[in-house]
Design an enzyme around this catalytic site. Sequence first.
Site, mmCIF file in Angstrom:
data_model
loop_
_atom_site.group_PDB
_atom_site.id
_atom_site.type_symbol
_atom_site.label_atom_id
_atom_site.label_comp_id
_atom_site.label_asym_id
_atom_site.label_seq_id
_atom_site.Cartn_x
_atom_site.Cartn_y
_atom_site.Cartn_z
ATOM 1 C CE LYS A 125 -58.357 -64.541 -53.777
ATOM 2 N NZ LYS A 125 -58.921 -63.178 -53.496
ATOM 3 C CE LYS A 134 -61.923 -49.535 -41.324
ATOM 4 N NZ LYS A 134 -61.417 -50.768 -40.800
ATOM 5 C CG ASN A 141 -58.545 -47.806 -39.220
ATOM 6 O OD1 ASN A 141 -58.648 -48.405 -38.149
ATOM 7 N ND2 ASN A 141 -58.554 -48.425 -40.384
ATOM 8 N N GLY A 183 -42.209 -46.443 -32.038
ATOM 9 C CA GLY A 183 -41.413 -47.297 -32.909
ATOM 10 C C GLY A 183 -41.090 -46.577 -34.205
ATOM 11 C CB CYS A 223 -55.983 -50.607 -42.336
ATOM 12 S SG CYS A 223 -56.472 -52.250 -42.839
ATOM 13 N NE ARG A 225 -52.248 -55.548 -48.285
ATOM 14 C CZ ARG A 225 -53.538 -55.830 -48.191
ATOM 15 N NH1 ARG A 225 -54.405 -55.237 -48.970
ATOM 16 N NH2 ARG A 225 -53.958 -56.710 -47.301
HETATM 17 C C1 UGA Z 1 -55.951 -51.739 -38.213
HETATM 18 C C2 UGA Z 1 -56.920 -51.491 -37.043
HETATM 19 O O1 UGA Z 1 -56.264 -51.744 -35.808
HETATM 20 C C3 UGA Z 1 -58.150 -52.411 -37.180
HETATM 21 O O2 UGA Z 1 -59.070 -52.100 -36.145
HETATM 22 C C4 UGA Z 1 -58.803 -52.165 -38.534
HETATM 23 O O3 UGA Z 1 -59.901 -53.033 -38.749
HETATM 24 C C5 UGA Z 1 -57.792 -52.411 -39.631
HETATM 25 O O4 UGA Z 1 -56.662 -51.541 -39.441
HETATM 26 C C6 UGA Z 1 -58.476 -52.137 -40.942
HETATM 27 O O5 UGA Z 1 -58.884 -50.991 -41.190
HETATM 28 O O6 UGA Z 1 -58.748 -53.097 -41.702
HETATM 29 P P1 UGA Z 1 -54.082 -53.588 -38.794
HETATM 30 O O7 UGA Z 1 -53.706 -52.695 -39.919
HETATM 31 O O8 UGA Z 1 -54.269 -55.037 -39.048
HETATM 32 O O9 UGA Z 1 -55.470 -53.075 -38.131
HETATM 33 O O10 UGA Z 1 -52.943 -53.493 -37.711
HETATM 34 P P2 UGA Z 1 -52.681 -52.832 -36.278
HETATM 35 O O11 UGA Z 1 -52.424 -53.903 -35.315
HETATM 36 O O12 UGA Z 1 -53.690 -51.837 -35.947
HETATM 37 O O13 UGA Z 1 -51.262 -52.113 -36.557
HETATM 38 C C7 UGA Z 1 -51.116 -51.120 -37.551
HETATM 39 C C8 UGA Z 1 -49.715 -50.566 -37.544
HETATM 40 O O14 UGA Z 1 -49.501 -49.731 -36.418
HETATM 41 C C9 UGA Z 1 -48.600 -51.616 -37.506
HETATM 42 O O15 UGA Z 1 -47.587 -51.226 -38.404
HETATM 43 C C10 UGA Z 1 -48.103 -51.551 -36.078
HETATM 44 O O16 UGA Z 1 -46.748 -51.917 -35.972
HETATM 45 C C11 UGA Z 1 -48.296 -50.077 -35.761
HETATM 46 N N1 UGA Z 1 -48.444 -49.798 -34.312
HETATM 47 C C12 UGA Z 1 -49.526 -50.275 -33.635
HETATM 48 C C13 UGA Z 1 -47.504 -49.014 -33.649
HETATM 49 O O17 UGA Z 1 -46.507 -48.552 -34.251
HETATM 50 N N2 UGA Z 1 -47.687 -48.734 -32.325
HETATM 51 C C14 UGA Z 1 -48.746 -49.195 -31.632
HETATM 52 O O18 UGA Z 1 -48.854 -48.896 -30.429
HETATM 53 C C15 UGA Z 1 -49.686 -49.987 -32.299
#
Ligand code: UGA
Length: 422
Positions: free
Chosen positions: A37, A197, A201, A246, A253, A320
Amino acid sequence: MRETVGVVGVGWVGLVTAACFASRGHDVWAMDVDEAKVAELSSGEVTFHEPGLAELVTEHARRLHFTSDMDEVLANSRLLFCCVDTPPTYSGDADLSRVMTVVERLPDDAEHALVMKSTVPSGTGSSIRREMPGLAYVSCPEFLKEGSAVADFLNPDRVVIGADPGDEWAADAVTALYEPLGGEIVRTDVSSAEMIKLASNAFLATKISFINEIANVCEEVGADVTEVARGMGLDERIGGSFLKAGIGYGGSCFPKDVSALKQLAGNSGYHFQLLNSVIEVNELQKRRVIGKLTKHLGSLVGKRIALLGLAFKPNTDDMREASSLVLSARLQGEGAEVVGYDPVAKDAASGLLPSIEFASSPGEALAGADGAILVTEWSEFADLDWPALAAEMTSAVIVDGRNFLDPERMRAAGFAYEGVGR
Ligand code: UGA
């Protein structure tokens, strides 16, 4: 002179951190045990999909020093950002073995500070501090979202910086790094920073499971959850974000952190009831899709079902805890044949979904299919020639797992359309 930054672990969080600090004019020494990497990154190759990241790595290559030698990092930087992953163990606790490997390689001196970006249970900072009383410790949890990580890093809502008495110099240095980015700086103690944190989440996951249950009730009473969420979200105490109903949340995360917080509470004797329900609702939500297909198609034995989108969300190739994994297993369990299409996650998906067929376009996935499920709301799905695609299907049934498409337009295109809660 600008602070030099050390980064340990150049996975997704580490590379975004390294590249963004480099783009702000800092020299960055980024270390990873994976020599292949390091070689790839040194030649400017970024092997995962994150918008804008590869460009930053190329543009600021001069300030980015990738290495597998920890001594080189220690010699060049006093702040060491720990960005290794903490995957869930079978029990649901966070696996801290990679974090501990980093700690073992650090000197217990007063010249360096460990800045924890990895998501760790509350209490980890104080136990590392007990083991390494000389080394300063700062908790600086990560709030980046996949798919918009570079923009999130450069324009944060808030930056949480936790340090305990004695380590103020390190917290001040981390504050100075982030202050120019704007966004509120939350200075607090280590334990509270760690909890911020996990609680953030878990709260966002709770919002999603909540709106998903409202969606299920909307289906019973004939309401439209997108209208309900719009009306609710305008109350600023509630807020409109993370109210998209959804087929449930996935990714590296939310599933991990919700279960880690539940375990953390359980380990200290507290039964976190609400989180049990959040997890259960999320699991059941994916499975409800199957019922929507059988409503139109009857038994799924021998039926060909197309999955549109495989990644856990758009703009990433991350598979994941993607809903597509559970869905394809459930569909195959019902006797269906599954064909999947994703604009970027095909390579990442192929090892995890060995028994499905992969299509190279939405049209190829839908041709001859008895039904389709929109799993990931990639923007390209909005502009497809849906009437032509409906004509190519054996039966034009679509379950829109993200309420992404316009129901009226889809019906006019010839589809039997099912959304979630509308
Ligand atoms: C999430 C958090 O939003 C970040 O702030 C955090 O840093 C990150 O985890 C982490 O702990 O590293 P992420 O997992 O990249 O980020 O994605 P999100 O955009 O938050 O979406 C998570 C899931 O929720 C996805 O499957 C998305 O489809 C779903 N989701 C999101 C919904 O079903 N409805 C919503 O209204 C929003």
